[in-house]
Design a protein around this motif. Structure first.
Motif, PDB file in Angstrom:
ATOM      1  N   ASP A 151     -32.875  -6.592  28.799  1.00  0.00           N
ATOM      2  CA  ASP A 151     -32.426  -7.621  29.745  1.00  0.00           C
ATOM      3  C   ASP A 151     -33.053  -8.979  29.472  1.00  0.00           C
ATOM      4  O   ASP A 151     -32.490 -10.015  29.820  1.00  0.00           O
ATOM      5  CB  ASP A 151     -32.749  -7.206  31.181  1.00  0.00           C
ATOM      6  N   HIS A 152     -34.242  -8.996  28.883  1.00  0.00           N
ATOM      7  CA  HIS A 152     -34.919 -10.256  28.600  1.00  0.00           C
ATOM      8  C   HIS A 152     -35.790 -10.087  27.361  1.00  0.00           C
ATOM      9  O   HIS A 152     -36.151  -8.975  27.001  1.00  0.00           O
ATOM     10  CB  HIS A 152     -35.763 -10.705  29.794  1.00  0.00           C
ATOM     11  N   ILE A 153     -36.109 -11.213  26.730  1.00  0.00           N
ATOM     12  CA  ILE A 153     -36.996 -11.144  25.573  1.00  0.00           C
ATOM     13  C   ILE A 153     -38.431 -11.013  26.072  1.00  0.00           C
ATOM     14  O   ILE A 153     -38.745 -11.449  27.187  1.00  0.00           O
ATOM     15  CB  ILE A 153     -36.821 -12.370  24.639  1.00  0.00           C
ATOM     16  N   PRO A 154     -39.315 -10.432  25.278  1.00  0.00           N
ATOM     17  CA  PRO A 154     -40.709 -10.308  25.701  1.00  0.00           C
ATOM     18  C   PRO A 154     -41.315 -11.680  26.014  1.00  0.00           C
ATOM     19  O   PRO A 154     -40.987 -12.684  25.365  1.00  0.00           O
ATOM     20  CB  PRO A 154     -41.396  -9.672  24.482  1.00  0.00           C
ATOM     21  N   SER A 155     -42.185 -11.741  27.004  1.00  0.00           N
ATOM     22  CA  SER A 155     -42.754 -13.024  27.437  1.00  0.00           C
ATOM     23  C   SER A 155     -43.504 -13.711  26.307  1.00  0.00           C
ATOM     24  O   SER A 155     -43.465 -14.942  26.190  1.00  0.00           O
ATOM     25  CB  SER A 155     -43.655 -12.843  28.656  1.00  0.00           C
ATOM     26  N   ALA A 156     -44.175 -12.961  25.436  1.00  0.00           N
ATOM     27  CA  ALA A 156     -44.887 -13.580  24.318  1.00  0.00           C
ATOM     28  C   ALA A 156     -43.910 -14.286  23.378  1.00  0.00           C
ATOM     29  O   ALA A 156     -44.206 -15.368  22.855  1.00  0.00           O
ATOM     30  CB  ALA A 156     -45.698 -12.537  23.559  1.00  0.00           C
ATOM     31  N   VAL A 157     -42.743 -13.705  23.183  1.00  0.00           N
ATOM     32  CA  VAL A 157     -41.730 -14.322  22.324  1.00  0.00           C
ATOM     33  C   VAL A 157     -41.155 -15.559  23.010  1.00  0.00           C
ATOM     34  O   VAL A 157     -40.961 -16.601  22.374  1.00  0.00           O
ATOM     35  CB  VAL A 157     -40.617 -13.313  21.971  1.00  0.00           C
ATOM     36  N   SER A 158     -40.914 -15.474  24.295  1.00  0.00           N
ATOM     37  CA  SER A 158     -40.422 -16.619  25.054  1.00  0.00           C
ATOM     38  C   SER A 158     -41.419 -17.776  25.003  1.00  0.00           C
ATOM     39  O   SER A 158     -41.040 -18.932  24.772  1.00  0.00           O
ATOM     40  CB  SER A 158     -40.158 -16.196  26.501  1.00  0.00           C
ATOM     41  N   ASP A 159     -42.697 -17.483  25.195  1.00  0.00           N
ATOM     42  CA  ASP A 159     -43.742 -18.521  25.134  1.00  0.00           C
ATOM     43  C   ASP A 159     -43.811 -19.145  23.748  1.00  0.00           C
ATOM     44  O   ASP A 159     -43.917 -20.362  23.603  1.00  0.00           O
ATOM     45  CB  ASP A 159     -45.106 -17.935  25.502  1.00  0.00           C
ATOM     46  N   TRP A 160     -43.747 -18.308  22.708  1.00  0.00           N
ATOM     47  CA  TRP A 160     -43.783 -18.798  21.332  1.00  0.00           C
ATOM     48  C   TRP A 160     -42.582 -19.706  21.052  1.00  0.00           C
ATOM     49  O   TRP A 160     -42.719 -20.777  20.463  1.00  0.00           O
ATOM     50  CB  TRP A 160     -43.808 -17.606  20.369  1.00  0.00           C
ATOM     51  N   SER A 161     -41.404 -19.290  21.510  1.00  0.00           N
ATOM     52  CA  SER A 161     -40.195 -20.082  21.301  1.00  0.00           C
ATOM     53  C   SER A 161     -40.303 -21.439  21.999  1.00  0.00           C
ATOM     54  O   SER A 161     -39.952 -22.475  21.433  1.00  0.00           O
ATOM     55  CB  SER A 161     -38.970 -19.320  21.809  1.00  0.00           C
ATOM     56  N   GLU A 162     -40.790 -21.420  23.216  1.00  0.00           N
ATOM     57  CA  GLU A 162     -40.956 -22.667  23.972  1.00  0.00           C
ATOM     58  C   GLU A 162     -41.946 -23.587  23.268  1.00  0.00           C
ATOM     59  O   GLU A 162     -41.719 -24.789  23.145  1.00  0.00           O
ATOM     60  CB  GLU A 162     -41.428 -22.333  25.395  1.00  0.00           C
ATOM     61  N   PHE A 163     -43.052 -23.044  22.812  1.00  0.00           N
ATOM     62  CA  PHE A 163     -44.037 -23.837  22.066  1.00  0.00           C
ATOM     63  C   PHE A 163     -43.392 -24.449  20.826  1.00  0.00           C
ATOM     64  O   PHE A 163     -43.562 -25.637  20.543  1.00  0.00           O
ATOM     65  CB  PHE A 163     -45.237 -22.968  21.656  1.00  0.00           C
ATOM     66  N   SER A 164     -42.646 -23.648  20.085  1.00  0.00           N
ATOM     67  CA  SER A 164     -42.009 -24.114  18.857  1.00  0.00           C
ATOM     68  C   SER A 164     -41.039 -25.258  19.141  1.00  0.00           C
ATOM     69  O   SER A 164     -41.015 -26.263  18.427  1.00  0.00           O
ATOM     70  CB  SER A 164     -41.273 -22.956  18.189  1.00  0.00           C
ATOM     71  N   ARG A 165     -40.244 -25.127  20.188  1.00  0.00           N
ATOM     72  CA  ARG A 165     -39.286 -26.187  20.543  1.00  0.00           C
ATOM     73  C   ARG A 165     -40.004 -27.477  20.925  1.00  0.00           C
ATOM     74  O   ARG A 165     -39.621 -28.555  20.485  1.00  0.00           O
ATOM     75  CB  ARG A 165     -38.400 -25.737  21.700  1.00  0.00           C
ATOM     76  N   HIS A 166     -41.039 -27.374  21.740  1.00  0.00           N
ATOM     77  CA  HIS A 166     -41.767 -28.573  22.170  1.00  0.00           C
ATOM     78  C   HIS A 166     -42.547 -29.196  21.027  1.00  0.00           C
ATOM     79  O   HIS A 166     -42.612 -30.414  20.920  1.00  0.00           O
ATOM     80  CB  HIS A 166     -42.694 -28.261  23.346  1.00  0.00           C
ATOM     81  N   HIS A 167     -43.116 -28.364  20.175  1.00  0.00           N
ATOM     82  CA  HIS A 167     -43.866 -28.869  19.027  1.00  0.00           C
ATOM     83  C   HIS A 167     -42.951 -29.677  18.109  1.00  0.00           C
ATOM     84  O   HIS A 167     -43.306 -30.760  17.657  1.00  0.00           O
ATOM     85  CB  HIS A 167     -44.502 -27.698  18.271  1.00  0.00           C
ATOM     86  N   ASN A 168     -41.763 -29.157  17.839  1.00  0.00           N
ATOM     87  CA  ASN A 168     -40.807 -29.877  16.994  1.00  0.00           C
ATOM     88  C   ASN A 168     -40.315 -31.145  17.672  1.00  0.00           C
ATOM     89  O   ASN A 168     -40.132 -32.174  17.019  1.00  0.00           O
ATOM     90  CB  ASN A 168     -39.624 -28.972  16.640  1.00  0.00           C
ATOM     91  N   ALA A 169     -40.088 -31.121  18.977  1.00  0.00           N
ATOM     92  CA  ALA A 169     -39.632 -32.305  19.708  1.00  0.00           C
ATOM     93  C   ALA A 169     -40.684 -33.398  19.674  1.00  0.00           C
ATOM     94  O   ALA A 169     -40.364 -34.578  19.523  1.00  0.00           O
ATOM     95  CB  ALA A 169     -39.276 -31.933  21.149  1.00  0.00           C
ATOM     96  N   GLU A 170     -41.954 -33.020  19.794  1.00  0.00           N
ATOM     97  CA  GLU A 170     -43.037 -34.000  19.737  1.00  0.00           C
ATOM     98  C   GLU A 170     -43.088 -34.685  18.396  1.00  0.00           C
ATOM     99  O   GLU A 170     -43.294 -35.888  18.306  1.00  0.00           O
ATOM    100  CB  GLU A 170     -44.383 -33.330  20.034  1.00  0.00           C
ATOM    101  N   LYS A 171     -42.880 -33.939  17.319  1.00  0.00           N
ATOM    102  CA  LYS A 171     -42.885 -34.518  15.973  1.00  0.00           C
ATOM    103  C   LYS A 171     -41.734 -35.500  15.790  1.00  0.00           C
ATOM    104  O   LYS A 171     -41.878 -36.523  15.135  1.00  0.00           O
ATOM    105  CB  LYS A 171     -42.817 -33.425  14.915  1.00  0.00           C
ATOM    106  N   GLU A 172     -40.563 -35.175  16.359  1.00  0.00           N
ATOM    107  CA  GLU A 172     -39.406 -36.062  16.240  1.00  0.00           C
ATOM    108  C   GLU A 172     -39.623 -37.370  16.985  1.00  0.00           C
ATOM    109  O   GLU A 172     -39.088 -38.401  16.597  1.00  0.00           O
ATOM    110  CB  GLU A 172     -38.145 -35.351  16.749  1.00  0.00           C
ATOM    111  N   ASP A 173     -40.403 -37.326  18.070  1.00  0.00           N
ATOM    112  CA  ASP A 173     -40.674 -38.540  18.850  1.00  0.00           C
ATOM    113  C   ASP A 173     -41.642 -39.480  18.151  1.00  0.00           C
ATOM    114  O   ASP A 173     -41.710 -40.657  18.477  1.00  0.00           O
ATOM    115  CB  ASP A 173     -41.242 -38.174  20.224  1.00  0.00           C
ATOM    116  N   GLN A 174     -42.405 -38.998  17.192  1.00  0.00           N
ATOM    117  CA  GLN A 174     -43.417 -39.833  16.528  1.00  0.00           C
ATOM    118  C   GLN A 174     -42.827 -40.749  15.502  1.00  0.00           C
ATOM    119  O   GLN A 174     -41.846 -40.634  14.954  1.00  0.00           O
ATOM    120  CB  GLN A 174     -44.482 -38.938  15.867  1.00  0.00           C
TER     121      GLN A 174
END
Length: 174
Positions: A151-174
């Motif tokens: 029904d849902h992805i494991p919370s560790a995978v969700s947290d990792w995915s969120e980190f990855s998305r934000h990390h990439n977005a921060e780099k694009e803003d620089q």
């Protein structure tokens, strides 16, 4: 070499349900070795790609993806190495689609020899259409096939995915 393997992927057994763990067989070859005589880190990532293509083929997804002009693209991946794979060891990669969110498919892929794990990867994949636009997981789940996903992805995978998305977005803003 990898291309030859991809052409043989149809011979990997009967069709399977999407979400079932499926195994692909490999062998460490001399060209896979680094200076320390174990499989190079980059080779692990290439093997992950080949094992996912085999997974798509065996579940019937590959044919449907190609008919629609969809291509799977890795958006992020992480791998943990536990032991070294060395020449000429045979090993398997167990691939399992562990779930989706609103944008991506998430795979767990485990390199192992018998019951011993050598490396474990989590891979985020987004499908794109012929124009490069994202295909939603909901569109994928509407394809022909039997889907047995949690029904849902494991919370560790969700947290990792969120980190990855934000990390990439921060780099694009620089």
């Amino acid at each position: 070499m990898m291309l030859r393997w991809v052409f043989r992927m149809r011979a990997f057994g009967k069709a399977a349900r999407v979400g079932d763990p499926l195994e692909s067989r490999f062998r460490v070859l001399p060209v896979d070795l680094d200076i320390l005589l174990h499989m190079t880190n980059g080779r692990y990532l290439s093997v992950l790609d080949a094992a996912r293509i085999s997974y798509y083929a065996r579940t019937g997804l590959w044919r449907q993806f190609r008919a629609r002009g969809w291509s799977p693209v890795v958006t992020a991946q992480t791998i943990t190495y536990r032991r070294s794979l060395t020449f000429p060891r045979s090993y398997r990669v167990r691939t399992r689609l562990i779930g989706t969110d609103t944008k991506n498919l998430y795979f767990e892929q485990v390199f192992h020899i018998r019951d011993v794990e050598y490396a474990t990867a989590v891979v985020s994949v987004r499908l794109t259409d012929r124009n490069g636009a994202s295909v939603t997981p909901a569109q994928i789940l509407d394809l022909d096939g039997t889907f047995v996903l949690p029904d849902h992805i494991p919370s560790a995978v969700s947290d990792w995915s969120e980190f990855s998305r934000h990390h990439n977005a921060e780099k694009e803003d620089q």
